[in-house]
Write a protein that holds these residues in place. Sequence first.
Motif, PDB file in Angstrom:
ATOM      1  N   VAL A  78       0.856  -1.189   0.000  1.00  0.00           N
ATOM      2  CA  VAL A  78       0.000   0.000   0.000  1.00  0.00           C
ATOM      3  C   VAL A  78       0.892   1.238   0.000  1.00  0.00           C
ATOM      4  O   VAL A  78       1.741   1.395   0.889  1.00  0.00           O
ATOM      5  CB  VAL A  78      -0.932   0.014   1.219  1.00  0.00           C
TER       6      VAL A  78
ATOM      7  N   VAL B 234       1.287   5.443  -0.013  1.00  0.00           N
ATOM      8  CA  VAL B 234       0.636   6.700   0.378  1.00  0.00           C
ATOM      9  C   VAL B 234       1.591   7.851   0.089  1.00  0.00           C
ATOM     10  O   VAL B 234       2.735   7.828   0.544  1.00  0.00           O
ATOM     11  CB  VAL B 234       0.282   6.721   1.881  1.00  0.00           C
TER      12      VAL B 234
ATOM     13  N   CYS C 120       2.308  11.274   1.180  1.00  0.00           N
ATOM     14  CA  CYS C 120       1.945  12.125   2.317  1.00  0.00           C
ATOM     15  C   CYS C 120       1.744  13.578   1.916  1.00  0.00           C
ATOM     16  O   CYS C 120       1.078  14.326   2.632  1.00  0.00           O
ATOM     17  CB  CYS C 120       3.020  12.031   3.403  1.00  0.00           C
TER      18      CYS C 120
ATOM     19  N   GLU D  73      -7.022   8.996   6.568  1.00  0.00           N
ATOM     20  CA  GLU D  73      -6.460   8.183   5.486  1.00  0.00           C
ATOM     21  C   GLU D  73      -5.512   7.130   6.043  1.00  0.00           C
ATOM     22  O   GLU D  73      -5.495   5.984   5.583  1.00  0.00           O
ATOM     23  CB  GLU D  73      -5.725   9.088   4.503  1.00  0.00           C
ATOM     24  N   MET D  74      -4.733   7.496   7.039  1.00  0.00           N
ATOM     25  CA  MET D  74      -3.755   6.574   7.617  1.00  0.00           C
ATOM     26  C   MET D  74      -4.409   5.530   8.519  1.00  0.00           C
ATOM     27  O   MET D  74      -4.104   4.337   8.434  1.00  0.00           O
ATOM     28  CB  MET D  74      -2.707   7.343   8.420  1.00  0.00           C
TER      29      MET D  74
ATOM     30  N   GLY E 213      -8.232   2.388   7.340  1.00  0.00           N
ATOM     31  CA  GLY E 213      -7.117   3.212   6.897  1.00  0.00           C
ATOM     32  C   GLY E 213      -6.039   2.415   6.203  1.00  0.00           C
ATOM     33  O   GLY E 213      -6.125   1.188   6.051  1.00  0.00           O
ATOM     34  N   ARG E 214      -5.002   3.119   5.784  1.00  0.00           N
ATOM     35  CA  ARG E 214      -3.934   2.473   5.016  1.00  0.00           C
ATOM     36  C   ARG E 214      -3.144   1.475   5.862  1.00  0.00           C
ATOM     37  O   ARG E 214      -2.660   0.466   5.334  1.00  0.00           O
ATOM     38  CB  ARG E 214      -3.001   3.543   4.444  1.00  0.00           C
TER      39      ARG E 214
ATOM     40  N   GLN F 172      -5.196  -1.612   5.723  1.00  0.00           N
ATOM     41  CA  GLN F 172      -5.143  -2.181   4.377  1.00  0.00           C
ATOM     42  C   GLN F 172      -3.835  -2.946   4.152  1.00  0.00           C
ATOM     43  O   GLN F 172      -3.806  -3.957   3.452  1.00  0.00           O
ATOM     44  CB  GLN F 172      -5.272  -1.079   3.326  1.00  0.00           C
ATOM     45  N   ALA F 173      -2.760  -2.436   4.738  1.00  0.00           N
ATOM     46  CA  ALA F 173      -1.438  -3.049   4.536  1.00  0.00           C
ATOM     47  C   ALA F 173      -1.126  -4.122   5.567  1.00  0.00           C
ATOM     48  O   ALA F 173       0.001  -4.641   5.579  1.00  0.00           O
ATOM     49  CB  ALA F 173      -0.361  -1.973   4.575  1.00  0.00           C
TER      50      ALA F 173
ATOM     51  N   LEU G 141       3.697  -1.011   4.009  1.00  0.00           N
ATOM     52  CA  LEU G 141       3.130   0.328   3.850  1.00  0.00           C
ATOM     53  C   LEU G 141       4.251   1.267   3.414  1.00  0.00           C
ATOM     54  O   LEU G 141       5.253   1.421   4.114  1.00  0.00           O
ATOM     55  CB  LEU G 141       2.516   0.811   5.161  1.00  0.00           C
TER      56      LEU G 141
ATOM     57  N   LEU H 294       5.342   4.960   2.746  1.00  0.00           N
ATOM     58  CA  LEU H 294       5.022   6.348   3.055  1.00  0.00           C
ATOM     59  C   LEU H 294       5.947   7.257   2.259  1.00  0.00           C
ATOM     60  O   LEU H 294       7.074   7.535   2.663  1.00  0.00           O
ATOM     61  CB  LEU H 294       5.169   6.613   4.559  1.00  0.00           C
TER      62      LEU H 294
END
Length: 463
Positions: free
Chosen positions: A196, A198, A200, A211-212, A229-230, A233-234, A239, A241
């Motif tokens: 995942v 993101v 930032c 979102e996080m 959140g992410r 999901q991860a 994850l 970032l």
Amino acid sequence: MTHNVLVVDDEPKLCDLLASALSQNGISVFTAGNGLHALKVLEAEDIDLVISDWRMPGMDGPQLLAEIKSRFPQLPVIVMTAYSTVKNAVQSMRNGAFDYIAKPFDIDELDITVHKALQFRDILKDNQRMRAELDEHQQIDSLIGDSPSFRRVLQAIDSVRESSATILLTGESGTGKEMVARAIHKHGNRADKPFVAVNCAAIPEGLLESEMFGHRKGAFTGAVTDRIGRFTQADGGTLFLDEIGEMPLALQAKILRALQERIIEPVGDTKERKVDVRVIAATNKNLLDAVANKEFREDLYYRLNVFPIPLPALRERAEDIAPLARHFAHVLGATAGKRITGFSAAALQAMSQYAWPGNIRELQNCVERATIVASGAVIEDEDLPAYLFASAPSESGVIFSEGSSVPSDLDAALAEVEKSYILAALAQSNGVQAAAAQLIGISERSFWYRLKKLGIHVDKIVR
């Protein structure tokens, strides 16, 4: 397309009834009398959909649903129950069920629900297939290069890929930080779990926490449903970032806690949740300078910097320009329906003498343009963008504005080079930023960031 559906119920007559109804639509039906038997079928057969009873002896429907979501996360599950209540329905949907039906059910209603679930499954399969084909045949983000500086990156990837240590990727924009993060994930022990990403800097500050970490319904205006959140999901995977240096200070403390304790708390929820996530962060900023300027938390910096991997700029690995360009030409030429066999000597010389302030991303954009305009199988120097020839390099290989003094350190020298290219592009585009960004092969967002970083005011340079 033939689909395989698994029906799980402790009533044999109901299994037979469903098998008869579904088979009329060309569906192959497997049956299981309980959750444990169902898991054995799932391990042995390629199942597209599970229809499971809610209450069963041994492993019941909710327990089976949890196991399926853990082992086969993209497999849709329809829950059926004679004890239909709003509470059961909502709970099954929250736990990952695709839909639910109540006993006794209408066959037409069942057909509609099954059709939607199988359609959803087909979409997921198509997406997986396309991603696999892209990965195999169009590997734009391949780790290509044999320069000493890039070999050190490859060695670092190999050292850390099986670890769960937090990784900090540093380097200029366009050096391939997300490419490296994906490679670490793909070749590590979490490859079968989610990756995942993101950015930032791309998410508004007011939405970044949600979102996080996710949020509960009603946590704030516009939160009309629960959202994961992410980090969730991860879970189990990686994850990424990106541009971590742009994260607001207020959120950095919560990110630090998530990294230290592996615990998150969704917005508007009082219940904490454990997550198992390997974090890879990336930045083009000097985080130590940001720490000194009170723009970044020192404790978060050291938590992120467990295994640092600095990525070299393309100008620092000049011997990799030619193999990278050939790779991009081969892949992008095939995409454009052209067979590109290589570059002329003049084209390669021009590319090797250019400073590439946009790094690999700029090189890829440059080659993509060249493959489009090339009239033959070999890309010539006249096929390359004009900005590569805008200024000739000095004997030292560094370009400075006329009358300017030579900066006393490398960072200042590189900033001067970058500024000269941007000013030239703005002048050529009459101050139109989108056109200037296209001229030097970078995104508008990256161009705007560089304007801000270098203190260039467009209204002062347009004539």
